[in-house]
Write a protein that holds these residues in place. Sequence first.
Motif, PDB file in Angstrom:
ATOM      1  N   LEU A  62       0.830  -1.201   0.000  1.00 57.70           N
ATOM      2  CA  LEU A  62       0.000   0.000   0.000  1.00 57.70           C
ATOM      3  C   LEU A  62       0.866   1.253   0.000  1.00 57.70           C
ATOM      4  O   LEU A  62       0.593   2.219  -0.728  1.00 57.70           O
ATOM      5  CB  LEU A  62      -0.914  -0.019   1.224  1.00 57.70           C
ATOM      6  CG  LEU A  62      -2.123   0.913   1.246  1.00 57.70           C
ATOM      7  CD1 LEU A  62      -3.090   0.580   0.130  1.00 57.70           C
ATOM      8  CD2 LEU A  62      -2.831   0.824   2.592  1.00 57.70           C
ATOM      9  N   GLY A  63       1.926   1.240   0.818  1.00 56.86           N
ATOM     10  CA  GLY A  63       2.819   2.395   0.883  1.00 56.86           C
ATOM     11  C   GLY A  63       3.587   2.616  -0.410  1.00 56.86           C
ATOM     12  O   GLY A  63       3.780   3.757  -0.840  1.00 56.86           O
ATOM     13  N   GLU A  64       4.014   1.531  -1.051  1.00 58.00           N
ATOM     14  CA  GLU A  64       4.764   1.655  -2.303  1.00 58.00           C
ATOM     15  C   GLU A  64       3.892   2.178  -3.437  1.00 58.00           C
ATOM     16  O   GLU A  64       4.377   2.864  -4.342  1.00 58.00           O
ATOM     17  CB  GLU A  64       5.357   0.300  -2.691  1.00 58.00           C
ATOM     18  CG  GLU A  64       6.480  -0.178  -1.780  1.00 58.00           C
ATOM     19  CD  GLU A  64       6.981  -1.557  -2.169  1.00 58.00           C
ATOM     20  OE1 GLU A  64       6.256  -2.257  -2.900  1.00 58.00           O
ATOM     21  OE2 GLU A  64       8.081  -1.924  -1.736  1.00 58.00           O
ATOM     22  N   GLY A  65       2.596   1.862  -3.395  1.00 54.69           N
ATOM     23  CA  GLY A  65       1.722   2.262  -4.494  1.00 54.69           C
ATOM     24  C   GLY A  65       1.091   3.625  -4.343  1.00 54.69           C
ATOM     25  O   GLY A  65       0.440   4.107  -5.272  1.00 54.69           O
ATOM     26  N   ARG A  66       1.292   4.290  -3.194  1.00 56.76           N
ATOM     27  CA  ARG A  66       0.579   5.550  -2.965  1.00 56.76           C
ATOM     28  C   ARG A  66       1.008   6.654  -3.921  1.00 56.76           C
ATOM     29  O   ARG A  66       0.227   7.544  -4.231  1.00 56.76           O
ATOM     30  CB  ARG A  66       0.785   6.013  -1.530  1.00 56.76           C
ATOM     31  CG  ARG A  66       2.215   6.282  -1.135  1.00 56.76           C
ATOM     32  CD  ARG A  66       2.329   6.644   0.319  1.00 56.76           C
ATOM     33  NE  ARG A  66       3.719   6.657   0.767  1.00 56.76           N
ATOM     34  CZ  ARG A  66       4.112   6.940   1.992  1.00 56.76           C
ATOM     35  NH1 ARG A  66       3.202   7.248   2.903  1.00 56.76           N
ATOM     36  NH2 ARG A  66       5.392   6.922   2.319  1.00 56.76           N
ATOM     37  N   GLN A  67       2.256   6.603  -4.422  1.00 57.55           N
ATOM     38  CA  GLN A  67       2.693   7.650  -5.355  1.00 57.55           C
ATOM     39  C   GLN A  67       2.039   7.495  -6.728  1.00 57.55           C
ATOM     40  O   GLN A  67       2.102   8.406  -7.553  1.00 57.55           O
ATOM     41  CB  GLN A  67       4.218   7.619  -5.484  1.00 57.55           C
ATOM     42  CG  GLN A  67       4.779   6.299  -5.959  1.00 57.55           C
ATOM     43  CD  GLN A  67       6.288   6.297  -6.009  1.00 57.55           C
ATOM     44  OE1 GLN A  67       6.909   7.250  -6.490  1.00 57.55           O
ATOM     45  NE2 GLN A  67       6.918   5.220  -5.509  1.00 57.55           N
ATOM     46  N   PHE A  68       1.402   6.343  -6.958  1.00 61.69           N
ATOM     47  CA  PHE A  68       0.716   6.112  -8.235  1.00 61.69           C
ATOM     48  C   PHE A  68      -0.800   6.048  -8.039  1.00 61.69           C
ATOM     49  O   PHE A  68      -1.512   5.480  -8.874  1.00 61.69           O
ATOM     50  CB  PHE A  68       1.192   4.795  -8.870  1.00 61.69           C
ATOM     51  CG  PHE A  68       2.677   4.695  -9.042  1.00 61.69           C
ATOM     52  CD1 PHE A  68       3.308   5.311 -10.105  1.00 61.69           C
ATOM     53  CD2 PHE A  68       3.455   3.990  -8.129  1.00 61.69           C
ATOM     54  CE1 PHE A  68       4.680   5.223 -10.280  1.00 61.69           C
ATOM     55  CE2 PHE A  68       4.823   3.883  -8.283  1.00 61.69           C
ATOM     56  CZ  PHE A  68       5.446   4.508  -9.363  1.00 61.69           C
ATOM     57  N   ILE A  69      -1.285   6.640  -6.939  1.00 60.39           N
ATOM     58  CA  ILE A  69      -2.685   6.466  -6.568  1.00 60.39           C
ATOM     59  C   ILE A  69      -3.650   7.018  -7.615  1.00 60.39           C
ATOM     60  O   ILE A  69      -4.762   6.521  -7.773  1.00 60.39           O
ATOM     61  CB  ILE A  69      -2.949   7.110  -5.182  1.00 60.39           C
ATOM     62  CG1 ILE A  69      -4.330   6.687  -4.672  1.00 60.39           C
ATOM     63  CG2 ILE A  69      -2.816   8.626  -5.238  1.00 60.39           C
ATOM     64  CD1 ILE A  69      -4.569   7.047  -3.225  1.00 60.39           C
ATOM     65  N   PHE A  70      -3.229   8.034  -8.371  1.00 61.59           N
ATOM     66  CA  PHE A  70      -4.102   8.603  -9.407  1.00 61.59           C
ATOM     67  C   PHE A  70      -3.837   7.997 -10.781  1.00 61.59           C
ATOM     68  O   PHE A  70      -4.771   7.771 -11.553  1.00 61.59           O
ATOM     69  CB  PHE A  70      -3.920  10.117  -9.465  1.00 61.59           C
ATOM     70  CG  PHE A  70      -4.357  10.822  -8.208  1.00 61.59           C
ATOM     71  CD1 PHE A  70      -5.700  10.883  -7.865  1.00 61.59           C
ATOM     72  CD2 PHE A  70      -3.430  11.405  -7.366  1.00 61.59           C
ATOM     73  CE1 PHE A  70      -6.116  11.517  -6.703  1.00 61.59           C
ATOM     74  CE2 PHE A  70      -3.833  12.054  -6.199  1.00 61.59           C
ATOM     75  CZ  PHE A  70      -5.176  12.101  -5.864  1.00 61.59           C
ATOM     76  N   SER A  71      -2.580   7.697 -11.086  1.00 55.78           N
ATOM     77  CA  SER A  71      -2.264   7.146 -12.408  1.00 55.78           C
ATOM     78  C   SER A  71      -2.500   5.647 -12.484  1.00 55.78           C
ATOM     79  O   SER A  71      -2.821   5.117 -13.551  1.00 55.78           O
ATOM     80  CB  SER A  71      -0.801   7.453 -12.766  1.00 55.78           C
ATOM     81  OG  SER A  71       0.083   6.908 -11.794  1.00 55.78           O
ATOM     82  N   ALA A  72      -2.318   4.944 -11.364  1.00 53.56           N
ATOM     83  CA  ALA A  72      -2.520   3.490 -11.328  1.00 53.56           C
ATOM     84  C   ALA A  72      -3.157   3.108 -10.000  1.00 53.56           C
ATOM     85  O   ALA A  72      -2.494   2.551  -9.121  1.00 53.56           O
ATOM     86  CB  ALA A  72      -1.202   2.758 -11.541  1.00 53.56           C
ATOM     87  N   PRO A  73      -4.448   3.406  -9.822  1.00 51.79           N
ATOM     88  CA  PRO A  73      -5.088   3.184  -8.515  1.00 51.79           C
ATOM     89  C   PRO A  73      -5.136   1.727  -8.082  1.00 51.79           C
ATOM     90  O   PRO A  73      -5.302   1.446  -6.899  1.00 51.79           O
ATOM     91  CB  PRO A  73      -6.496   3.752  -8.717  1.00 51.79           C
ATOM     92  CG  PRO A  73      -6.715   3.749 -10.188  1.00 51.79           C
ATOM     93  CD  PRO A  73      -5.383   3.993 -10.797  1.00 51.79           C
ATOM     94  N   HIS A  74      -4.970   0.782  -9.028  1.00 57.38           N
ATOM     95  CA  HIS A  74      -5.033  -0.623  -8.637  1.00 57.38           C
ATOM     96  C   HIS A  74      -3.870  -1.020  -7.731  1.00 57.38           C
ATOM     97  O   HIS A  74      -3.953  -2.001  -6.999  1.00 57.38           O
ATOM     98  CB  HIS A  74      -5.068  -1.524  -9.881  1.00 57.38           C
ATOM     99  CG  HIS A  74      -3.825  -1.478 -10.708  1.00 57.38           C
ATOM    100  ND1 HIS A  74      -3.557  -0.445 -11.590  1.00 57.38           N
ATOM    101  CD2 HIS A  74      -2.777  -2.333 -10.806  1.00 57.38           C
ATOM    102  CE1 HIS A  74      -2.395  -0.671 -12.188  1.00 57.38           C
ATOM    103  NE2 HIS A  74      -1.909  -1.810 -11.735  1.00 57.38           N
ATOM    104  N   LEU A  75      -2.779  -0.255  -7.744  1.00 59.52           N
ATOM    105  CA  LEU A  75      -1.641  -0.569  -6.886  1.00 59.52           C
ATOM    106  C   LEU A  75      -1.978  -0.413  -5.404  1.00 59.52           C
ATOM    107  O   LEU A  75      -1.397  -1.099  -4.559  1.00 59.52           O
ATOM    108  CB  LEU A  75      -0.443   0.328  -7.235  1.00 59.52           C
ATOM    109  CG  LEU A  75       0.537  -0.217  -8.283  1.00 59.52           C
ATOM    110  CD1 LEU A  75      -0.131  -0.338  -9.644  1.00 59.52           C
ATOM    111  CD2 LEU A  75       1.766   0.695  -8.381  1.00 59.52           C
ATOM    112  N   THR A  76      -2.893   0.494  -5.101  1.00 57.09           N
ATOM    113  CA  THR A  76      -3.295   0.690  -3.701  1.00 57.09           C
ATOM    114  C   THR A  76      -4.662   0.071  -3.403  1.00 57.09           C
ATOM    115  O   THR A  76      -4.921  -0.301  -2.256  1.00 57.09           O
ATOM    116  CB  THR A  76      -3.345   2.192  -3.367  1.00 57.09           C
ATOM    117  OG1 THR A  76      -4.174   2.868  -4.328  1.00 57.09           O
ATOM    118  CG2 THR A  76      -1.959   2.801  -3.391  1.00 57.09           C
ATOM    119  N   THR A  77      -5.511  -0.025  -4.425  1.00 55.39           N
ATOM    120  CA  THR A  77      -6.865  -0.532  -4.196  1.00 55.39           C
ATOM    121  C   THR A  77      -6.857  -1.970  -3.710  1.00 55.39           C
ATOM    122  O   THR A  77      -7.493  -2.307  -2.692  1.00 55.39           O
ATOM    123  CB  THR A  77      -7.701  -0.424  -5.476  1.00 55.39           C
ATOM    124  OG1 THR A  77      -7.806   0.942  -5.866  1.00 55.39           O
ATOM    125  CG2 THR A  77      -9.100  -1.002  -5.251  1.00 55.39           C
TER     126      THR A  77
END
Length: 281
Positions: free
Chosen positions: A230-245
């Motif tokens: 979750l922490g690694e994907g937060r910088q891509f939360i708008f461009s690639a939301p599946h990383l945090t979702t």
Amino acid sequence: MTAWRRFRGHPPGLIGLGIVLVFVALAVFAPVLSPYDPNAQDLGSAIQGPSAEHWLGTDQLGRDIATRLMYGGRISLLIGVLAVSIGLAVGVPLGILAGYYGGWADLAISRLADMMFAFTSILLALTLVAVLGVSLQNVIIAVGISVIPVIIRLVRSSVLSIREEPYVEAARMLGAGDLRIITRHVFRNALTPVLVHGTLSIGVSILLAAGLGFLGLGVQSPTAEWGTMLGEGRQFIFSAPHLTTFPGVAIFLAILAFNLLGDGLRDALDPRMRSVDRPAG
């Protein structure tokens, strides 16, 4: 069997048990269910959305998210179970001593619990990790210690009422020693709330560990863990939301499952419910 029959009549508890079993099965059989290495990087396939090849997409390093979630479940569930085990191993004996003997033992143990309660669980865990260092072992210890004060309070309050019960007084009058009374009567009757709260605490421990991982103080990459993902994907939360979702959904479902399971156990093991099931006569 009576408790199991009541538990089967508690649909939310069965749903919680089912979700937990699914997570356990995915974690155990991850090598069979996924052909990918959870740590293998493929930069040419980085940040892809869900597809037939990668069911939940890939992360910023091209690693399969579904695979990492399954392997991450091993770490998250392990942290939850071991942390609660530490909390129970320390908190239950201290709670029994405080509740059964009272006096200076109760005063000392209660003040210790109050000192630990001065910190919120996440703040206490953060402090302990900062002192002990960042590693999986230290995360388990830190989360486990944060569970202890609640266990102490719960067991102490149960023992305070149990020690005044007629059967305890009868055992004492028959010459039973403190150790026998504690093991045969006090501990066994205080076990139900401990089991229920322990189940609920697994979800809380998973959340605490995920919070540490999200802040970069938990399990370190490349090891898969839901909070770290979750922490690694937060910088891509708008461009690639599946990383945090998807890691967020996994954390949510795990916490929900253990809460539902704990509620089902509480209703199934509640002594007041046993009296309802007894035939009149």
